[in-house]
Design a protein around this motif. Structure first.
Motif, PDB file in Angstrom:
ATOM      1  N   ASP A   1      -4.588  -6.802   3.542  1.00 42.31           N
ATOM      2  CA  ASP A   1      -3.259  -6.855   3.892  1.00 42.31           C
ATOM      3  C   ASP A   1      -2.269  -6.890   2.792  1.00 42.31           C
ATOM      4  O   ASP A   1      -2.608  -6.699   1.740  1.00 42.31           O
ATOM      5  CB  ASP A   1      -3.007  -8.217   4.970  1.00 42.31           C
ATOM      6  N   ASN A   2      -0.948  -6.975   3.199  1.00 43.88           N
ATOM      7  CA  ASN A   2      -0.134  -7.108   1.987  1.00 43.88           C
ATOM      8  C   ASN A   2      -0.134  -8.095   0.928  1.00 43.88           C
ATOM      9  O   ASN A   2       0.179  -8.175  -0.304  1.00 43.88           O
ATOM     10  CB  ASN A   2       1.321  -6.855   2.606  1.00 43.88           C
TER      11      ASN A   2
ATOM     12  N   LYS B   1       0.846  -0.924  -0.152  1.00 38.51           N
ATOM     13  CA  LYS B   1      -0.040  -0.076  -0.042  1.00 38.51           C
ATOM     14  C   LYS B   1       0.801   1.171  -0.005  1.00 38.51           C
ATOM     15  O   LYS B   1       0.641   2.279  -0.482  1.00 38.51           O
ATOM     16  CB  LYS B   1      -0.998   0.096   1.256  1.00 38.51           C
ATOM     17  N   LYS B   2       1.946   1.107   0.727  1.00 40.82           N
ATOM     18  CA  LYS B   2       2.908   2.425   0.768  1.00 40.82           C
ATOM     19  C   LYS B   2       3.220   2.683  -0.697  1.00 40.82           C
ATOM     20  O   LYS B   2       3.391   4.138  -1.030  1.00 40.82           O
ATOM     21  CB  LYS B   2       4.208   1.994   1.315  1.00 40.82           C
ATOM     22  N   GLN B   3       3.559   1.870  -1.656  1.00 38.97           N
ATOM     23  CA  GLN B   3       3.651   2.310  -3.037  1.00 38.97           C
ATOM     24  C   GLN B   3       2.571   3.208  -3.592  1.00 38.97           C
ATOM     25  O   GLN B   3       3.026   3.843  -4.740  1.00 38.97           O
ATOM     26  CB  GLN B   3       3.999   1.028  -3.796  1.00 38.97           C
ATOM     27  N   LEU B   4       1.396   3.375  -3.288  1.00 39.58           N
ATOM     28  CA  LEU B   4       0.405   4.318  -3.753  1.00 39.58           C
ATOM     29  C   LEU B   4       1.056   5.689  -3.678  1.00 39.58           C
ATOM     30  O   LEU B   4       0.659   6.591  -4.556  1.00 39.58           O
ATOM     31  CB  LEU B   4      -0.904   4.133  -3.192  1.00 39.58           C
ATOM     32  N   ASN B   5       1.848   5.866  -2.626  1.00 41.99           N
ATOM     33  CA  ASN B   5       2.305   7.343  -2.515  1.00 41.99           C
ATOM     34  C   ASN B   5       3.993   7.227  -2.893  1.00 41.99           C
ATOM     35  O   ASN B   5       4.126   8.304  -3.484  1.00 41.99           O
ATOM     36  CB  ASN B   5       2.419   7.593  -0.961  1.00 41.99           C
ATOM     37  N   THR B   6       4.640   6.312  -2.857  1.00 42.49           N
ATOM     38  CA  THR B   6       6.085   6.234  -3.019  1.00 42.49           C
ATOM     39  C   THR B   6       6.308   6.268  -4.604  1.00 42.49           C
ATOM     40  O   THR B   6       7.124   7.029  -5.083  1.00 42.49           O
ATOM     41  CB  THR B   6       6.925   5.274  -2.595  1.00 42.49           C
ATOM     42  N   ILE B   7       5.382   5.494  -5.225  1.00 46.44           N
ATOM     43  CA  ILE B   7       5.854   5.462  -6.771  1.00 46.44           C
ATOM     44  C   ILE B   7       5.302   6.691  -7.430  1.00 46.44           C
ATOM     45  O   ILE B   7       6.438   7.394  -8.339  1.00 46.44           O
ATOM     46  CB  ILE B   7       4.959   4.284  -7.393  1.00 46.44           C
ATOM     47  N   PRO B   8       4.312   7.413  -7.184  1.00 37.93           N
ATOM     48  CA  PRO B   8       4.026   8.840  -7.724  1.00 37.93           C
ATOM     49  C   PRO B   8       4.731   9.909  -7.361  1.00 37.93           C
ATOM     50  O   PRO B   8       5.423  10.744  -8.356  1.00 37.93           O
ATOM     51  CB  PRO B   8       2.669   9.035  -7.590  1.00 37.93           C
TER      52      PRO B   8
END
Length: 318
Positions: free
Chosen positions: A272-273, A245-252
């Motif tokens: 969950d992951n 879920k963290k990648q929703l913010n880190t990738i952009p």
């Protein structure tokens, strides 16, 4: 064998390839093999190995001044490429950066690769180091990937930095470069980005591999614009499944790419992951199948040493 030759030999069949990270300093080559072994059943003709430039740290001296020191966190790209070619009998493709290299460093790096029989390279400018906001080239280094491509192409023609060399041998590198379906983060517009991409091809690049994207329409539009600009070389899409879920913010934030709303909502709803990974696998599988149907020559996955989700996608696609 060169990437372009692999594509020609495939006769329209879509090939599978992936990209790995060098291990952190202190780890051995087995960590690389552990990430490659599960994917070899899909017969990748080549495997990319990224190069992570040195980071800097600052130490305060007794005088009160700050001394900048180099910290090399992920060494070993040349050695890893050699090990991959020796163990798996596939082509390993090292990434070469402008950042962290002088022109002489670059030439020596290329000479080593040539001695090892490595025929493919990917030429990149590279990002700014974490301690700096903007990219800063080394003294007597390249500012842009267009310049780096020119140096590699010059070596292919036997032109070295030392103009007094006699009977200098020609290298024979197939040069790949990066393309950005949603434009490079520092480019003022996609059109300006395409201008410089076209220059890289003119300077000697022979294929393009793209930044990750999550909407195939953006890739197809990018390819159409490239063709309209007269860029005819193979364009290989780069794909990465969402895994957290963290990648929703880190990738952009890090890569300046958009995530489709449908994908975002599926990830948000995941409990969950493990559920997030499954969403990422299913989305990337659907992307891959559509790209294969469109006749794309190679699908390139950013595995970064994590084979589980890439293997699940490849099983469904290849």
């Amino acid at each position: 064998m060169k990437v372009t030759e692999h594509i020609e030999k495939a006769n329209g069949k879509t090939l599978f390839s992936f990209e790995i990270l060098p291990p952190l300093k202190g780890q051995n080559i087995q960590s690389i093999f552990d990430g490659i072994d599960p994917l070899m059943e899909f017969n990748p003709p080549f495997i990319d190995v990224t190069y992570h430039r040195e980071e800097y740290e600052y130490k305060e001296l007794a005088s009160g001044l700050l001394e900048r020191r180099v910290v090399k966190k992920r060494p070993g790209t040349v050695g890893i490429c050699s090990a991959i070619q020796n163990k798996y009998q596939v082509d390993a493709i090292p990434h070469i950066l402008c950042g962290g290299f002088t022109k002489e460093d670059t030439e020596n790096f290329l000479i080593d690769l040539d001695f090892l029989g490595i025929q493919n390279v990917v030429a990149l400018r590279g990002d700014a180091v974490k301690s700096e906001i903007y990219f800063r080239p080394e003294k007597d280094g390249h500012h842009y990937a267009t310049e780096l491509v020119t140096q590699i192409a010059n070596l292919n023609n036997g032109v070295y930095l030392d103009e007094e060399l006699l009977n200098s041998a020609c290298t024979d590198f197939c040069i790949g470069v990066a393309g950005y379906p949603e434009k490079h983060m520092e480019a003022p517009s996609l059109d300006s980005d395409l201008h410089f991409l076209k220059q890289k091809i003119k300077n000697g690049a022979q294929y393009i591999i793209t930044q990750m994207f999550f909407d195939n329409h953006k890739f197809f539009e990018f390819v159409a614009k490239c063709r309209k600009e007269g860029i005819t070389v193979p364009i290989i899409p780069g794909l990465k499944p969402i895994a957290t879920k963290k990648q929703l913010n880190t990738i952009p934030h890090r890569f300046k790419v958009d995530l489709p709303d449908d994908l975002i909502m599926e990830v948000v709803k995941a409990k969950d992951n493990d559920a997030v990974k499954q969403v990422g696998i299913e989305w990337c599988t659907a992307q891959s199948k559509e790209l294969v149907k469109a006749g794309i020559p190679v699908l390139h996955y950013y595995s970064m040493g994590k084979a589980e989700n890439i293997k699940a996608i490849a099983k469904a696609v290849f």
